[in-house]
Design an enzyme around this catalytic site. Sequence first.
Site, short mmCIF file in Angstrom:
data_model
loop_
_atom_site.label_atom_id
_atom_site.label_comp_id
_atom_site.label_asym_id
_atom_site.label_seq_id
_atom_site.Cartn_x
_atom_site.Cartn_y
_atom_site.Cartn_z
N HIS A 158 37.58 34.92 36.01
CA HIS A 158 36.38 36.07 36.10
C HIS A 158 36.44 36.77 37.63
O HIS A 158 35.94 37.59 37.60
CB HIS A 158 34.97 35.34 35.94
CG HIS A 158 34.91 34.79 34.56
ND1 HIS A 158 34.06 35.73 33.58
CD2 HIS A 158 35.41 33.94 33.85
CE1 HIS A 158 34.23 34.91 32.31
NE2 HIS A 158 34.98 33.91 32.68
N ASP A 366 35.84 42.71 43.85
CA ASP A 366 35.34 42.14 42.87
C ASP A 366 36.23 41.94 41.64
O ASP A 366 36.61 42.96 41.32
CB ASP A 366 33.96 42.93 42.56
CG ASP A 366 32.81 42.05 42.13
OD1 ASP A 366 33.06 40.91 41.65
OD2 ASP A 366 31.52 42.48 42.28
#
Length: 458
Positions: A158, A366
């Site tokens: 993730h 991110d």
Amino acid sequence: MSRLVIISNRVTIPEKSATAPAGGLAVALQAALEERGGIWMGWSGKSSGAKEPAELHLIERGNITYALTDLTKTDVEEYYHGFANRVLWPICHYRLDLAEYARKEMAGYFRVNRFFAHRLAPLLKPDDIIWVHDYHLIPLAAELRRMGIKNRIGFFLHIPWPPADVLFAMPVHEEIMRGLTHYDLVGFQTVHDLSNFRGCLEREGFGSAVSDTVFSANGAEFRGNFYSIGIETAAFAEFARKSASGVLVKKARQSLEGRDLIIGVDRLDYSKGITQRIDAYESFITRNPEQHGKVTYLQITPKSRSEVPEYEQMQRTVAEQAGRVNGALGAVDWVPIRYINKSIGRPILAGLYRLAKIGLVTPLRDGMNLVAKEFVAAQDPEDPGVLVLSRFAGAAQELKGALLVNPYDIEGTGHAIARGLTMGREERIQRWRGMMDHLLEHDVTRWCDDFLKDLTAA
């Protein structure tokens, strides 16, 4: 249809009394489990002073079995606070300066993964499909393979995957890389992460690329691909529409007294670029004196990993920075920054997203960033706000209608804020429509289906 077995660091058990929906990831994974039947295993979040981890605690909900285990305090300190969050997390976010490697913590990380494997193995059936989630559990497939488990095992990361020059600074990078080669399918958020993984694989001969998505290692082939995670787009849009008329959101609107709202929502983490964002907002206000008293920046930043010193220090730094800007630029009737250092319920967040003229999402790095996608989904189609988005967020590769910024460029981000606040409605609608159509097509259910389809075929 084969059962699905999901393993993640933490387990989300749906509460029957919950007044707000769970996040999109939990919704999608639970839906997949309900369709196939299966198990969701992970850490309970509890720790004890025992010398050995606890037995599994099984909770049945329909055709889903939630399998939770407590960990010892030593395991939590070494596996979770230690290696996972003080080595893997900073390195995957390109922060070599913050990585603190210790052999003891590395050993704890592999020990807990071995423990998870030994607790999981007795629950497995021969045709189960196993889906492992995130950086905490990279070695899990290798541990299962050593035990003779031959099931199809997939892994999804993730967070970002760094290039070889960054990853190889970690003393145990070889063990981490070889751990990933034991999966049948390795999934990443973006094509750039996949490319970085390919470079790491080939650089020191851990394996080789057979094609763009097929790799060879350990005398066998496995697949790698990118699957950009989405949100429950249509449901969240409806949720935001209803939440906008809620009592607390109405109070927030009234408290703005006609001012434009800029909103940032981030977990307190050095990867989120919060200090640079405050600097950019200060630059915007300083360079646009006509905006004094006409705009309010709301930064919602729940505490995160307070046990890790870097996070405790950051909490103080952000609070002091917000206070400094308010002291320097504020007036008796205007506070430039509203800083909230606690969690806000999803219903209120959805309504605040819809209320905002600017969504400020500027991480330094991110994997994806679902706040950006939630902000887009929450907008009023007739009068949408503008998303100001870091080009270093995975979401930037999908949300082409955002104003992309370099979060290290303080003045440039400030200019983007100014541009967003003055953008005409027609352009705002055009930009939003393109992003919303993409998010409706590529929602979290499609992400889940695409990954499981490829894992089933692996």
